[in-house]
Design an enzyme around this catalytic site. Structure first.
Site, PDB file in Angstrom:
ATOM      1  N   THR A 177     -21.287  -3.488   0.975  1.00  0.00           N
ATOM      2  CA  THR A 177     -21.809  -3.162   2.300  1.00  0.00           C
ATOM      3  C   THR A 177     -22.834  -4.182   2.778  1.00  0.00           C
ATOM      4  O   THR A 177     -22.715  -4.744   3.870  1.00  0.00           O
ATOM      5  CB  THR A 177     -22.425  -1.754   2.299  1.00  0.00           C
ATOM      6  OG1 THR A 177     -21.418  -0.798   1.948  1.00  0.00           O
ATOM      7  CG2 THR A 177     -22.982  -1.409   3.663  1.00  0.00           C
TER       8      THR A 177
ATOM      9  N   ASP B  96     -21.439   6.687  10.398  1.00  0.00           N
ATOM     10  CA  ASP B  96     -22.799   6.337   9.958  1.00  0.00           C
ATOM     11  C   ASP B  96     -23.264   5.021  10.568  1.00  0.00           C
ATOM     12  O   ASP B  96     -23.822   4.157   9.878  1.00  0.00           O
ATOM     13  CB  ASP B  96     -22.851   6.236   8.428  1.00  0.00           C
ATOM     14  CG  ASP B  96     -22.343   7.486   7.726  1.00  0.00           C
ATOM     15  OD1 ASP B  96     -22.465   8.581   8.299  1.00  0.00           O
ATOM     16  OD2 ASP B  96     -21.827   7.362   6.604  1.00  0.00           O
TER      17      ASP B  96
ATOM     18  N   ARG C 158     -25.973  12.793   9.365  1.00  0.00           N
ATOM     19  CA  ARG C 158     -25.911  13.355   8.023  1.00  0.00           C
ATOM     20  C   ARG C 158     -26.860  12.549   7.138  1.00  0.00           C
ATOM     21  O   ARG C 158     -27.093  11.355   7.381  1.00  0.00           O
ATOM     22  CB  ARG C 158     -24.492  13.322   7.447  1.00  0.00           C
ATOM     23  CG  ARG C 158     -23.880  11.939   7.265  1.00  0.00           C
ATOM     24  CD  ARG C 158     -22.496  12.057   6.632  1.00  0.00           C
ATOM     25  NE  ARG C 158     -21.822  10.774   6.496  1.00  0.00           N
ATOM     26  CZ  ARG C 158     -20.644  10.616   5.895  1.00  0.00           C
ATOM     27  NH1 ARG C 158     -20.018  11.662   5.367  1.00  0.00           N
ATOM     28  NH2 ARG C 158     -20.086   9.416   5.822  1.00  0.00           N
TER      29      ARG C 158
END
Length: 367
Positions: free
Chosen positions: A130, A216, A280
Site C-alpha cells: 500500500t 477507505d 469504518r
C-alpha cells in the site's frame, strides 16, 4: 467513455476528476506564460524557487527531479500546467517545501502514476504494498501544496488478477502539512493521511480540497482537519450490492487525543443512494492499540451515505461502537438520524472542543 488513465493522457494537463472530459475553465494555451504570476527562470522570484514545465521552459521537466534538486529547507516549486507522470518522494530533509500549480486551477496541473499494492517491483523483490503504491510520498515537515491534483490512475478493471488493489495518490506523513485547493483522485486508499511513527502526531490541514474514491479513500493515523472539502464516492461496476465502500478509515493512535476532523464539508456520490458507509475504523496489525477517531460536523451528507447504518467494522474485535466516532449538526439525507444508536452525536458543549484550533494547537496554516 475513456478510462481515467487515457483521459489524463489525452487532457495532458487540462485536469482530472471523475468529470474527466471537462478542461479547466480559462486554461492558458501552451505558448503563453507557463508560470503565470510566479516569475520564470529568467525572472526568478528568489534563489529558492525552481520552475517545472514538461515542455522544457523551466529548470526541470518533471517533479521528481525538481524535488531532488530542492535540497535543504524552504524551497518553492512552481509547476506549469501539464501532466507529470511518475512517483515523487519528498524526504524529511526537504522541510518547508511548497508546491504550487501556476495556473491557480488544480485541474491544469496533475501529478499521477499507476502503481497498486499488488504491482510487482521491477527488481523482483515483491509487490509495492500500500505505502509503496503512492504516487507522491511526503515525509517532510511543513509541506504545502496549492492548486495541484494528486492522482493514482491504476484501475481494477485493467488488472482483474490483482488482490492488492490499494492504489494511493498521496501519502502524507509530515507534521504541519497543508493543502489548499488541491484534488486527490483514485479509487481505493486515495489519500493516506498518516504520520512518520506511532508516537508522531502529525498535524495536517486540507482546505477547499476535493477527494474521490471508493474503499477507505481517506485513511491513516494523522491529526487531520478537512475544512470546506468535497468528498465524492464513485460508482462501481464490479459489485452487485452495497456497500461499495467507505469514505473514512482512521487509524488514530490510542495515545493521540485527536484524529480526523471534518467540518463545513460535503459528501456526494455517483453511486446509488445508500451504497456507501461514512466510515469504518482501521486497527492495523502494526498497532493493535489504535483507537480510531473521526468527528464529522456542520457538513452535508448526500443520499449516497447509508443513513441507517453509516458506520461499519473492518476487523473482528474492533467494532466501530468502541471507537471515537461522532457527529454534530450535519445535514442532508445521509445525515438523517433514523437509528439514534447508530449516529453518535456530540453535545454543544463537547463540540466546542472539536475545532481546527484544538486540532492544530500552536500551528496556524497560511491562508
Amino acid at each position: 467513455m475513456p478510462s481515467r488513465r487515457s483521459a489524463l493522457t489525452l487532457l495532458a494537463g487540462a485536469g482530472a476528476a471523475l468529470a474527466l472530459g471537462t478542461p479547466a475553465a480559462g486554461a492558458r494555451p501552451a505558448h503563453t506564460r507557463p508560470f503565470g504570476r510566479y516569475g520564470s527562470p529568467s525572472r526568478r522570484l528568489d534563489a529558492l524557487t525552481l520552475y517545472v514545465d514538461p515542455l522544457g521552459r523551466g529548470d526541470h521537466t518533471d517533479v521528481a527531479s525538481a524535488v531532488e534538486a530542492a535540497s535543504g529547507t524552504g524551497h518553492t516549486l512552481v509547476l506549469a500546467p501539464g501532466t507529470y507522470r511518475g512517483p515523487v518522494l519528498v524526504t524529511a530533509a526537504r522541510a518547508e517545501l511548497t508546491v504550487i500549480g501556476a495556473s491557480g486551477d488544480p485541474r491544469d496541473t496533475v501529478i499521477v502514476h499507476d502503481n497498486a499494492a499488488g504491482t510487482p517491483r521491477p527488481d523482483g523483490s515483491g509487490p509495492y504494498g500500500t505505502s509503496g503504491s503512492a504516487t507522491v510520498t511526503v515525509q517532510a515537515a511543513g509541506f504545502t501544496a496549492r492548486d495541484v491534483t494528486f492522482a493514482n490512475d491504476w484501475l481494477r478493471s485493467d488488472n482483474p488478477e490483482y488482490t492488492g488493489t490499494q492504489a494511493v495518490a498521496i501519502k502524507v506523513q509530515g507534521d504541519r502539512s497543508a493543502f489548499h485547493g488541491c484534488r486527490f483522485l483514485g479509487h481505493q486508499d486515495t489519500l493516506y493521511a498518516d504520520s512518520l511513527a506511532l508516537t508522531a502526531f502529525a498535524r495536517q490541514y486540507y482546505r477547499d480540497c476535493y477527494v474521490e474514491g471508493d474503499v477507505d479513500f481517506v485513511f491513516g493515523r494523522a491529526t487531520a482537519v478537512f475544512d470546506r472539502c468535497h468528498f465524492r464516492t464513485l460508482d462501481r461496476t464490479d459489485l452487485a450490492a452495497a456497500p461499495y465502500g467507505f469514505v473514512f478509515a482512521p487509524s488514530t493512535a490510542g495515545a493521540n487525543p485527536r484524529g480526523y476532523l471534518v467540518l463545513r464539508s460535503r459528501v456526494t456520490s455517483t453511486a446509488p443512494d445508500a451504497y456507501y458507509k461514512l466510515a469504518r475504523p482501521w486497527v492495523p496489525s502494526s498497532d493493535p492499540t489504535a483507537h480510531p477517531m473521526l468527528t464529522v460536523r456542520d457538513s452535508h451528507l448526500g443520499a449516497g451515505i447509508d443513513a441507517v447504518t453509516p458506520y461499519g467494522t473492518m476487523s473482528a474485535g474492533f467494532p466501530w461502537q468502541d471507537q471515537r466516532f461522532a457527529e454534530y449538526r450535519n445535514t442532508g439525507p445521509g445525515a438523517r438520524v433514523t437509528v439514534p444508536g447508530n449516529r453518535p452525536q456530540l453535545t454543544a458543549s463537547e463540540a466546542r472542543a472539536h475545532t481546527p484550533a484544538d486540532w492544530l494547537g500552536d500551528w496556524r496554516p497560511r491562508a
